[in-house]
Structures are given as C-alpha cells and as structure tokens.
Motif scaffolding. Structure first.
Motif, PDB file in Angstrom:
ATOM      1  N   SER A  78      67.719  65.177  43.032  1.00 47.79           N
ATOM      2  CA  SER A  78      69.058  65.637  43.390  1.00 47.79           C
ATOM      3  C   SER A  78      69.254  65.671  44.902  1.00 47.79           C
ATOM      4  CB  SER A  78      69.304  67.044  42.812  1.00 47.79           C
ATOM      5  OG  SER A  78      68.366  67.989  43.353  1.00 47.79           O
ATOM      6  N   LEU A  79      68.135  65.814  45.657  1.00 49.10           N
ATOM      7  CA  LEU A  79      68.238  65.781  47.110  1.00 49.10           C
ATOM      8  C   LEU A  79      68.685  64.395  47.584  1.00 49.10           C
ATOM      9  CD1 LEU A  79      64.990  67.737  48.125  1.00 49.10           C
ATOM     10  CD2 LEU A  79      67.367  68.549  48.189  1.00 49.10           C
ATOM     11  N   TYR A  80      68.095  63.351  46.967  1.00 48.31           N
ATOM     12  CA  TYR A  80      68.516  61.980  47.320  1.00 48.31           C
ATOM     13  C   TYR A  80      69.988  61.762  46.939  1.00 48.31           C
ATOM     14  CZ  TYR A  80      63.441  61.310  47.366  1.00 48.31           C
ATOM     15  OH  TYR A  80      62.091  61.420  47.595  1.00 48.31           O
ATOM     16  N   ALA A  81      70.356  62.249  45.734  1.00 46.55           N
ATOM     17  CA  ALA A  81      71.734  62.052  45.269  1.00 46.55           C
ATOM     18  C   ALA A  81      72.722  62.747  46.195  1.00 46.55           C
ATOM     19  CB  ALA A  81      71.876  62.589  43.845  1.00 46.55           C
ATOM     20  N   GLN A  82      72.357  63.942  46.650  1.00 42.79           N
ATOM     21  CA  GLN A  82      73.238  64.696  47.540  1.00 42.79           C
ATOM     22  C   GLN A  82      73.421  63.969  48.871  1.00 42.79           C
ATOM     23  OE1 GLN A  82      71.889  68.710  48.164  1.00 42.79           O
ATOM     24  NE2 GLN A  82      73.445  69.141  49.740  1.00 42.79           N
ATOM     25  N   LEU A  83      72.301  63.457  49.456  1.00 44.15           N
ATOM     26  CA  LEU A  83      72.396  62.780  50.750  1.00 44.15           C
ATOM     27  C   LEU A  83      73.160  61.466  50.632  1.00 44.15           C
ATOM     28  CD1 LEU A  83      71.622  62.668  53.747  1.00 44.15           C
ATOM     29  CD2 LEU A  83      69.529  61.490  53.077  1.00 44.15           C
ATOM     30  N   ILE A  84      72.868  60.696  49.569  1.00 44.04           N
ATOM     31  CA  ILE A  84      73.540  59.402  49.393  1.00 44.04           C
ATOM     32  C   ILE A  84      75.043  59.608  49.224  1.00 44.04           C
ATOM     33  CG2 ILE A  84      73.783  57.436  47.838  1.00 44.04           C
ATOM     34  CD1 ILE A  84      70.765  57.678  47.278  1.00 44.04           C
ATOM     35  N   THR A  85      75.418  60.680  48.504  1.00 51.09           N
ATOM     36  CA  THR A  85      76.843  60.962  48.311  1.00 51.09           C
ATOM     37  C   THR A  85      77.517  61.256  49.640  1.00 51.09           C
ATOM     38  OG1 THR A  85      76.419  61.837  46.086  1.00 51.09           O
ATOM     39  CG2 THR A  85      78.490  62.473  47.154  1.00 51.09           C
ATOM     40  N   LEU A  86      76.838  62.040  50.491  1.00 51.07           N
ATOM     41  CA  LEU A  86      77.398  62.342  51.809  1.00 51.07           C
ATOM     42  C   LEU A  86      77.619  61.061  52.619  1.00 51.07           C
ATOM     43  CD1 LEU A  86      75.272  65.486  52.833  1.00 51.07           C
ATOM     44  CD2 LEU A  86      77.710  65.418  52.257  1.00 51.07           C
ATOM     45  N   LEU A  87      76.632  60.185  52.601  1.00 48.69           N
ATOM     46  CA  LEU A  87      76.701  58.948  53.391  1.00 48.69           C
ATOM     47  C   LEU A  87      77.767  58.001  52.854  1.00 48.69           C
ATOM     48  CD1 LEU A  87      72.855  58.347  53.812  1.00 48.69           C
ATOM     49  CD2 LEU A  87      74.445  59.176  55.560  1.00 48.69           C
ATOM     50  N   ALA A  88      77.783  57.847  51.522  1.00 47.50           N
ATOM     51  CA  ALA A  88      78.739  56.914  50.920  1.00 47.50           C
ATOM     52  C   ALA A  88      80.169  57.387  51.113  1.00 47.50           C
ATOM     53  CB  ALA A  88      78.420  56.746  49.435  1.00 47.50           C
TER      54      ALA A  88
END
Length: 633
Positions: A78-88
């Motif tokens: 979920s940490l990766y998902a959270q960061l990727i969402t911020l970037l995208a």
C-alpha cells in the motif's frame, strides 16, 4: 635466396594471421577480451562536462533513511500504491517501480491497492525477472527457464511490464542493455528501460520489436543489437553520484516524497524510477566507470533510458571484420618490415600502431567499435618476428663475412675490428703501413718440369706458408698475384710496430720454407725459394674499385710501388727492406747493406738493406712479447 626469404616471410604472415584469428574466435572470456572491453570503457568514459543527465528523469530512492522511517523490507504494498498515486495524479509522465512483486503480499489489502493503481494508471511499469537456464546450449543465445511476473493479485497487464535483468560481462561489469528477452513461449518481453524510453519518444521514434525479421527498431532505424538483443549503453552519471560533488539524476528519498516533504508536483511531466538505493538491499553492479565502486540498479536503468532516448547507439563489428583487420595489418606490416630494418622497423611499428589506434578512434566517433586487441597483437607479433629474423640473418651474414674476411686477415685482427665498432669505410684512407711483396724464384723452370696438378700443389704449399706467416704476425693478406703474395701491416687495424711485424713475417716465411725448398731440389732439381721486398710509409688504404660491382680492400701509392720494386730485385732467399723500414726496425735485426740501386719509377737510386736474421733474440719470445703488448694496449 631472395625468393626463399619472401616465401618465409609470407609463411610467417599466414601463421600469425591463423593464430590470432583462432584466438579471437574462442569466445568472450579471457584476459585479452577483458582488455578489449577495458579499452572500450576508457574511450566511452565521459567527462563531467559531457555527462549531462536528463532533468526529466528522476529517481526516488528507497534509501537507508526511508528504511529507518518505514521499517525494513518487504514493505506493505500500500506504500507503493500511495506514492504512485501521488506521482500519477501530479502529472508524472510514467512511473516505474524497480521492486520485484512476484509473490502475493502478506496483506491482501496492499495488493488490492496496487491493483487499483494499475487499472487507473496505465503509465505505471512493474518489473519482470527472467530466470535463465544454468546451461546455455547456444554460444550466443540466452535460454529462458522461467519468468517471474508481477503477482496475479496485483493484476498488471503485459503493457505495464518490462524485464529488469541486468546482464554482466565475464568480468562482472554491466556494459550492455538487453533490449528484450524471450519467455518460455518465445514471446519477447521489452526491457524496463525500453518501456520508459517510449514515454519520452515521439510516436514515430518508438522502440519496437519486429516479429517478422527478428530485429529491434527505433522508429524506422534498426537498432544494432547483437545475437543476445544487446546494445552498448552509455553512462551519464558516476556510481552513487549523490555522494560526489557532481550532479547526477535528480534523486529524492522515498520517505520525503511520501510524507510530503517533496511536493508531488515536482515530478510533473517526468519519468520517475523508484528503486533500492541502500547497500543492504543488494541491488548494485560494477560499471565501466569504476572497478570498485558499484552503481545501484535503479540508476543503471535511468542511464539506459537516457541512452535509448539519445539514440547514440554503437555497433560492434563481428568476427569477419576482425579477421580481415588481422590479415591486412599483419601482411602490410611484414611488407614494410622487410623494407625497413634496424631503427627503421621500430619507427614503422610506432607509426602503424599510432595509425591503427587513430583508425580505431575514428570508427568510434562513427559509432562503430572495431576490434583493437587482436589486430594489434598480430601487428606486434609480426614486428617481433621481423626483428628476430633480421637479427638472425644479420648474425649469419656477419659470421659469413667474418669467415670470408678471416681468410685475408688474422682472426685476432677481425675480432679487434669488430670490438672497436669502427666501420671499414668505402673509399680510401691515408694510413701509415708496411707492405710486403713475396715472389717465388724458380717458378717458371719448375712449371716446365712438372704436370699442372703438381705445379698447383707446390704453389699452394708455398702460398700456405706465406699466408700462415702473415697471419701469425697479424698482417692483412691483400691478394695473390700469380706465384706471389702482397700483404699489408698496419691496416685495417692500427699497429704502431707494423714495420717490425712485416720483417718478422718475412723471416718466418724463410724459416718455414726450408723443408719445401729441400724437397723441390731433391725431387725436381730446381731450388724454389722466396724473394721478399718490404717498404714502410704512407699509402691510401681502403675499398677501391666499382662500388656497384666489385670492391677490393687494398693499398695504393709510392710505398706500395717501391715494395714491389724491392721484391723484383731480391735474389732467391733474400729479404730486402727500404731505408724507411730500416730506420724503424734498427737494432732489432742483423742486416747487410746492399747499397743504392736503381729501381723503375724512381729518378734517384734507393738505399737497400738485406735482413739476415733476428739480433740475438728468440723468435718465440719476441712473438709473445708483441702479443702481450698488443693485448695490453
């Protein structure tokens, strides 16, 4: 002789070409191939000015600080998902996660979050790992055993996947980008960097795989990949660039971006790579930039992305070009080495080496690598062979000339000339010498009584006595003149006591010929004896004659002429010396004054003296003393 020499040269050239062509065909391992790779690394290394990383390629580091803040690996997805969402959401052009997610996570909610991210953002790329067979049956091929795709619980599509395999050379260094690898079914999986590069390239410049012809293309231009689908990659940053004073790819800590310390908008319109950036995560590789300091895998992928976008691809020529270079360089160098010997061959070798190195660099600037090591070693082998061959031939020729010259000059004189290092000059030199002429008295009556074969036998015995006497006292045998002999003392090697040596040689002839005279008198009734004339003084000594056709080492001048006139006036068994010679040997020999005689070529009579014997000294002792004096000098 010349034909045989050239046959030997071409044979040697063929052996050298075959040997180095065979060595170059053995494979990619070994120290010689590592040397070739090191040369390529050296020439491809960029200066700080040339190394300009793209601003729109950014790295988010899973560094030690992030591990300290978020805990040790593996992290909840979920940490990766959270960061990727911020970037995208902030407008990142593409986001690539360089973390293998091949197994379902411990928390299904984390995988579910990643699944939503993958569905919502098609510009997210996840890694695929190709596992190769331990034994590769094909020399240049890469056989796949299995493929580790992202876990099915994440639900990424094939368009969102790229392999992250970083293949090392035999020396453990990463020099090449593997553009694509095949799975078990033979379908090609593009590289992680290829997927990201396509987000930076225009549509007509996209990197694609052509299944029909089995080649990779960048737009309409075919990529110069090898049989493993690899191309040489360039490096725009140094290993662990953030630790140096030189700026590398813009890189920030995972925790800083996730916590909002770095605003997500900072990554708008950028290619973002997220990956391990800590030693304990074991994602480090050697690159051509350093033999000790490793580069993190995520930064290698960033360099590969820029290399693909820049499109500055290098072609490495294959074995046929290498064989051709070996053959051309070997045969051409051997041809030149036969023309130039000694110092000239070293100059030719240096020029050829510099020229070939220049050609090698020139091809590099045309984005082509030609083999350097093996053609250069072939050139060096040809040079060594030529030098050794020339040395052996010169030694053989020197030995031959020495043996020939040794028939005219005593071996001690030859050795002394060679040791002195002085050349026997073409032309003449004015030298102070003594000249001795010897002639057989009674030769004509003897020739009338004997058969030609017997005449030759007697003549050879007399000439042998003369030659041995001349050599014993270190004279130079100038020539045979019919039944006579001409010898020089004091040349080509200086002998301060040359008048004495000449007289002693004449007395030696007289002593040694006693038995032969007695035998001739007994067998044919003709007393065959010597007549000797000796004169000392200046003369021109050297190689005289036709420089192109024939040269004779001899002496000319009035000194020589007078010696010949004295010999013509000598009676059988008589040794006549001139006034000049008498003055130089006074007190050493018993002499009898003959008086003044008229000789041909002289207006005034000359004073002539006969040498009878040595003055109360033993010849052997004199010989020893003279030799010791010469050796001491």
């Amino acid at each position: 002789m010349l034909r045989r020499k050239w046959l030997l040269t071409w044979f040697a050239g063929a052996v050298i070409c075959l040997f180095w062509s065979f060595i170059s065909s053995l494979g990619t391992g070994g120290s010689l191939n590592r040397l070739e790779s090191s040369l390529q690394d050296l020439i491809m290394k960029k200066t700080d000015v040339q190394r300009v990383p793209y601003d729109d390629i950014k790295i988010i580091k899973i560094d030690q600080d992030s591990l300290d803040q978020l805990g040790q690996f593996p992290w909840d997805r979920s940490l990766y998902a959270q960061l990727i969402t911020l970037l995208a959401d902030a407008g990142a052009r593409a986001v690539a996660l360089d973390v293998v997610l091949a197994e379902p996570g411990q928390d299904p909610q984390g995988d579910a979050a990643m699944t939503e991210v993958m569905k919502q953002y098609p510009n997210v790329v996840l890694p695929v790992v190709i596992n190769f067979k331990a034994r590769q049956d094909e020399v240049n091929g890469l056989l796949t055993e299995s493929v580790s795709y992202p876990a099915s619980t994440i639900g990424s599509s094939h368009e969102q996947q790229g392999h992250i395999n970083v293949l090392q050379d035999k020396d453990g260094t990463v020099r090449k980008l593997t553009v694509g690898l095949a799975n078990q079914e033979g379908l090609i999986i593009p590289a992680f960097s290829v997927k990201l590069a396509n987000y930076m390239l225009d549509k007509d410049e996209q990197i694609t795989w052509n299944q029909d012809d089995g080649h990779w293309y960048r737009g309409l231009k075919r990529l110069p990949t090898d049989s493993r689908n690899q191309i040489a990659t360039e490096f725009y940053t140094q290993p662990r660039e953030a630790m140096s004073l030189v700026t590398g790819y813009d890189s920030q800590s995972f925790f800083d971006v996730l916590s909002g310390n770095i605003p997500p908008e900072y990554y708008e319109n950028s290619i973002v790579l997220i990956g391990p950036y800590a030693p304990g995560l074991q994602d480090e590789y050697l690159t051509p930039l350093s033999t000790s300091l490793k580069m993190y895998g995520v930064e290698i992928h960033a360099n590969m992305v820029q290399s693909l976008v820049a499109g500055n691809f290098y072609t490495k020529t294959g074995p046929p070009v290498t064989y051709t270079l070996i053959i051309l360089l070997t045969l051409f160098s051997l041809l030149l080495f036969e023309r130039f010997t000694g110092v000239g061959s070293f100059i030719v070798y240096g020029v050829l080496t510099a020229a070939f190195f220049g050609i090698w660099i020139g091809f590099y600037y045309m984005n082509t690598f030609i083999a350097f090591t093996y053609p250069f070693l072939a050139l060096t082998t040809a040079f060594i062979w030529a030098v050794v061959t020339h040395y052996v031939m010169e030694r053989r020729e020197r030995s031959r000339v020495t043996n020939i010259f040794g028939r005219f000059v005593p071996r001690t004189v030859v050795d002394e000339m060679l040791a002195s290092g002085e050349d026997v000059k073409v032309g003449g030199q004015r030298r102070d010498i003594s000249v001795i002429f010897v002639d057989i008295r009674g030769f004509t009556p003897m020739s009338e009584k004997l058969e030609p074969e017997q005449v030759i036998q007697v003549l050879n015995e007399y000439l042998d006595i003369c030659t041995k006497a001349v050599f014993k006292w270190n004279g130079t045998l100038d020539k045979f003149i019919g039944d006579g002999v001409m010898a020089i003392f004091g040349a080509p090697v200086d002998q301060p006591n040359h008048p004495e040596l000449a007289v002693r040689a004449a007395l030696e002839m007289k002593r040694q010929s006693a038995d032969l005279e007695e035998r001739c008198l007994r067998e044919i009734g003709v007393p065959v004896r010597f007549g000797v004339g000796i004169n000392s003084g200046p003369a021109v000594v050297g190689n005289i004659g036709s420089q192109m056709l024939r040269l004779d080492y001899t002496a000319i001048g009035d000194t020589v002429n007078l010696s010949a006139r004295l010999e013509a006036n000598a009676k059988p068994g008589q040794i006549l010396i001139s006034e000049e010679t008498l003055a130089r040997v006074s007190g050493l020999f018993e002499t009898v004054t003959i008086g003044e005689i008229k000789v041909k070529g002289k207006e005034l009579p000359v004073l002539v003296t006969e040498v009878v014997r040595e003055r109360d000294e033993d010849s052997a002792k004199n010989l020893t003393a003279i030799k010791e004096g010469r050796e001491g000098a």
